[in-house]
Motif scaffolding. Structure first.
Motif, PDB file in Angstrom:
ATOM      1  N   GLY A 121       9.618  15.280  18.468  1.00  0.00           N
ATOM      2  CA  GLY A 121       8.433  13.764  17.845  1.00  0.00           C
ATOM      3  C   GLY A 121       9.118  12.999  17.878  1.00  0.00           C
ATOM      4  N   THR A 122       8.645  11.889  17.781  1.00  0.00           N
ATOM      5  CA  THR A 122       9.267   9.902  17.289  1.00  0.00           C
ATOM      6  C   THR A 122       9.588   9.685  15.593  1.00  0.00           C
ATOM      7  N   GLY A 123       8.884   9.954  15.391  1.00  0.00           N
ATOM      8  CA  GLY A 123       8.790   9.545  13.332  1.00  0.00           C
ATOM      9  C   GLY A 123       7.672   8.261  13.238  1.00  0.00           C
ATOM     10  N   LEU A 124       7.475   7.777  14.409  1.00  0.00           N
ATOM     11  CA  LEU A 124       6.879   6.592  14.370  1.00  0.00           C
ATOM     12  C   LEU A 124       5.344   6.332  13.546  1.00  0.00           C
ATOM     13  N   GLY A 125       4.741   7.949  14.766  1.00  0.00           N
ATOM     14  CA  GLY A 125       3.185   7.836  14.220  1.00  0.00           C
ATOM     15  C   GLY A 125       2.433   7.575  12.511  1.00  0.00           C
ATOM     16  N   PRO A 126       3.411   8.485  12.057  1.00  0.00           N
ATOM     17  CA  PRO A 126       2.711   8.245  10.139  1.00  0.00           C
ATOM     18  C   PRO A 126       3.083   6.909   9.855  1.00  0.00           C
ATOM     19  N   ALA A 127       4.156   6.044  10.506  1.00  0.00           N
ATOM     20  CA  ALA A 127       5.065   5.083   9.807  1.00  0.00           C
ATOM     21  C   ALA A 127       3.857   3.652  10.058  1.00  0.00           C
ATOM     22  N   THR A 128       3.913   3.894  11.529  1.00  0.00           N
ATOM     23  CA  THR A 128       2.938   2.577  12.112  1.00  0.00           C
ATOM     24  C   THR A 128       1.122   2.883  11.542  1.00  0.00           C
ATOM     25  N   ALA A 129       0.879   4.371  11.053  1.00  0.00           N
ATOM     26  CA  ALA A 129      -0.297   3.838  10.718  1.00  0.00           C
ATOM     27  C   ALA A 129      -0.497   3.439   8.958  1.00  0.00           C
ATOM     28  N   TYR A 130       1.100   3.684   8.443  1.00  0.00           N
ATOM     29  CA  TYR A 130       1.248   3.521   7.202  1.00  0.00           C
ATOM     30  C   TYR A 130       0.638   2.108   6.781  1.00  0.00           C
ATOM     31  N   ARG A 131       1.585   1.559   8.175  1.00  0.00           N
ATOM     32  CA  ARG A 131       1.284   0.185   8.489  1.00  0.00           C
ATOM     33  C   ARG A 131       0.991  -1.169   9.010  1.00  0.00           C
ATOM     34  N   ILE A 132      -0.281  -0.441   9.916  1.00  0.00           N
ATOM     35  CA  ILE A 132      -1.232  -0.860  10.069  1.00  0.00           C
ATOM     36  C   ILE A 132      -1.995  -1.243   8.685  1.00  0.00           C
ATOM     37  N   ALA A 133      -2.767  -0.145   7.976  1.00  0.00           N
ATOM     38  CA  ALA A 133      -2.912   0.274   6.585  1.00  0.00           C
ATOM     39  C   ALA A 133      -2.635  -0.970   5.736  1.00  0.00           C
ATOM     40  N   ASN A 134      -1.896  -0.410   5.790  1.00  0.00           N
ATOM     41  CA  ASN A 134      -1.242  -2.021   4.483  1.00  0.00           C
ATOM     42  C   ASN A 134      -1.399  -3.606   5.391  1.00  0.00           C
ATOM     43  N   GLY A 168      -5.120  -4.394   4.906  1.00  0.00           N
ATOM     44  CA  GLY A 168      -5.403  -4.980   2.793  1.00  0.00           C
ATOM     45  C   GLY A 168      -5.586  -3.423   2.071  1.00  0.00           C
ATOM     46  N   GLY A 169      -4.686  -2.129   2.788  1.00  0.00           N
ATOM     47  CA  GLY A 169      -5.591  -0.977   2.065  1.00  0.00           C
ATOM     48  C   GLY A 169      -4.225  -0.379   1.886  1.00  0.00           C
ATOM     49  N   SER A 170      -4.139   1.354   2.080  1.00  0.00           N
ATOM     50  CA  SER A 170      -2.927   1.900   2.320  1.00  0.00           C
ATOM     51  C   SER A 170      -3.534   3.626   2.486  1.00  0.00           C
ATOM     52  N   ILE A 171      -1.773   4.402   2.584  1.00  0.00           N
ATOM     53  CA  ILE A 171      -2.439   5.637   2.621  1.00  0.00           C
ATOM     54  C   ILE A 171      -1.915   6.529   1.785  1.00  0.00           C
ATOM     55  N   SER A 172      -2.379   7.523   1.479  1.00  0.00           N
ATOM     56  CA  SER A 172      -2.093   8.429   0.206  1.00  0.00           C
ATOM     57  C   SER A 172      -1.810   9.838   0.839  1.00  0.00           C
ATOM     58  N   VAL A 173      -1.038  10.406   0.131  1.00  0.00           N
ATOM     59  CA  VAL A 173      -1.462  12.057   0.634  1.00  0.00           C
ATOM     60  C   VAL A 173      -0.654  13.087  -0.877  1.00  0.00           C
ATOM     61  N   GLU A 174      -1.772  14.286  -0.631  1.00  0.00           N
ATOM     62  CA  GLU A 174      -1.124  15.243  -1.381  1.00  0.00           C
ATOM     63  C   GLU A 174      -0.446  16.626  -0.817  1.00  0.00           C
ATOM     64  N   SER A 175       0.034  16.957  -1.123  1.00  0.00           N
ATOM     65  CA  SER A 175       0.092  18.405  -0.414  1.00  0.00           C
ATOM     66  C   SER A 175       0.729  18.905  -1.242  1.00  0.00           C
ATOM     67  N   GLU A 176       0.424  21.190  -1.141  1.00  0.00           N
ATOM     68  CA  GLU A 176       1.068  22.394  -1.658  1.00  0.00           C
ATOM     69  C   GLU A 176       0.959  22.644  -0.244  1.00  0.00           C
ATOM     70  N   VAL A 177       2.513  23.237  -0.015  1.00  0.00           N
ATOM     71  CA  VAL A 177       2.805  24.305   0.911  1.00  0.00           C
ATOM     72  C   VAL A 177       2.240  25.194   1.137  1.00  0.00           C
ATOM     73  N   GLY A 178       2.139  25.830   1.916  1.00  0.00           N
ATOM     74  CA  GLY A 178       1.356  27.093   2.258  1.00  0.00           C
ATOM     75  C   GLY A 178      -0.157  26.998   2.048  1.00  0.00           C
TER      76      GLY A 178
END
Length: 212
Positions: free
Chosen positions: A172-185, A188-198
């Protein structure tokens, strides 16, 4: 400029390998070597594409885009991808839900989140997408919720999820989520995440509603 200087010879390598593969009679081992060169060349090209998109996003003139339609189209493409064959998908969205955005880049954000959900469910699972509207002191916003039943994200990974070049995926490049986050901002918007292992993860994309 450096990225483009790397991409140009990569294109020549890729084209040459494809031509040789179609004209030469190769042994099984040689054919495998050709496939490795082709695959790794494509991997490098994708890395450069991700880097360029992150480093220099070209957010064009905003137009009114039907968010529900983009989500529906993204899910349609996802269902046709063999990588998501074991993933059950469902979607709840109003018929029309407009935002002001560059449709090309908004598609990229949606696809990135959908693809991440599928990758988190390699053994199969369910991806539930819903589009809703909320209104608060900021005004009216449309939210897209992407809920998967995947492996979940540990807290130490979640804290750095949207950092460029940070990844836990092999290759992986580690750029997919970072790019999506930047574009959303930039929209004028945002991206957030909630997660629980398993249990799974829920990504929420929020964008200002278009005034119709």
């Amino acid at each position: 400029a450096i990225a483009h200087e790397i991409r140009n010879p990569l294109a020549s390598i890729s084209g040459s390998i494809q031509l040789l593969g179609s004209t030469l009679e190769l042994s099984e081992d040689d054919q495998r070597l050709m496939e490795i060169v082709s695959r790794e060349t494509e991997s490098l090209n994708q890395w450069i594409t991700d880097f360029l998109t992150y480093a220099r996003p070209r957010i064009g003139e905003f137009v009114q885009v039907d968010l529900s339609r983009l989500v529906s189209d993204g899910l349609l493409i996802l269902r046709g991808d063999e990588k998501s064959a074991k993933v059950e998908t469902s979607c709840e969205a109003p018929e029309a839900c407009f935002v002001n955005a560059d449709p090309t880049y908004l598609k990229q954000v949606i696809w990135n989140i959908l693809n991440n959900g599928v990758q988190a469910m390699e053994g199969g699972g369910k991806l539930t997408v819903s589009v809703t509207s909320v209104e608060d002191h900021r005004g009216q916003f449309h939210q897209v919720s992407f809920q998967d039943t995947g492996v979940g994200i540990p807290d130490h990974v979640k804290e750095r999820l949207f950092e460029p070049f940070y990844t836990t995926k092999q290759g992986g490049t580690g750029l997919g989520p970072a790019t999506a986050y930047r574009i959303a901002n930039e929209l004028g918007g945002s991206i957030s995440v909630e997660s629980e292992v398993g249990v799974g993860s829920t990504f929420v994309l929020e964008l200002p509603a278009a005034l119709i």
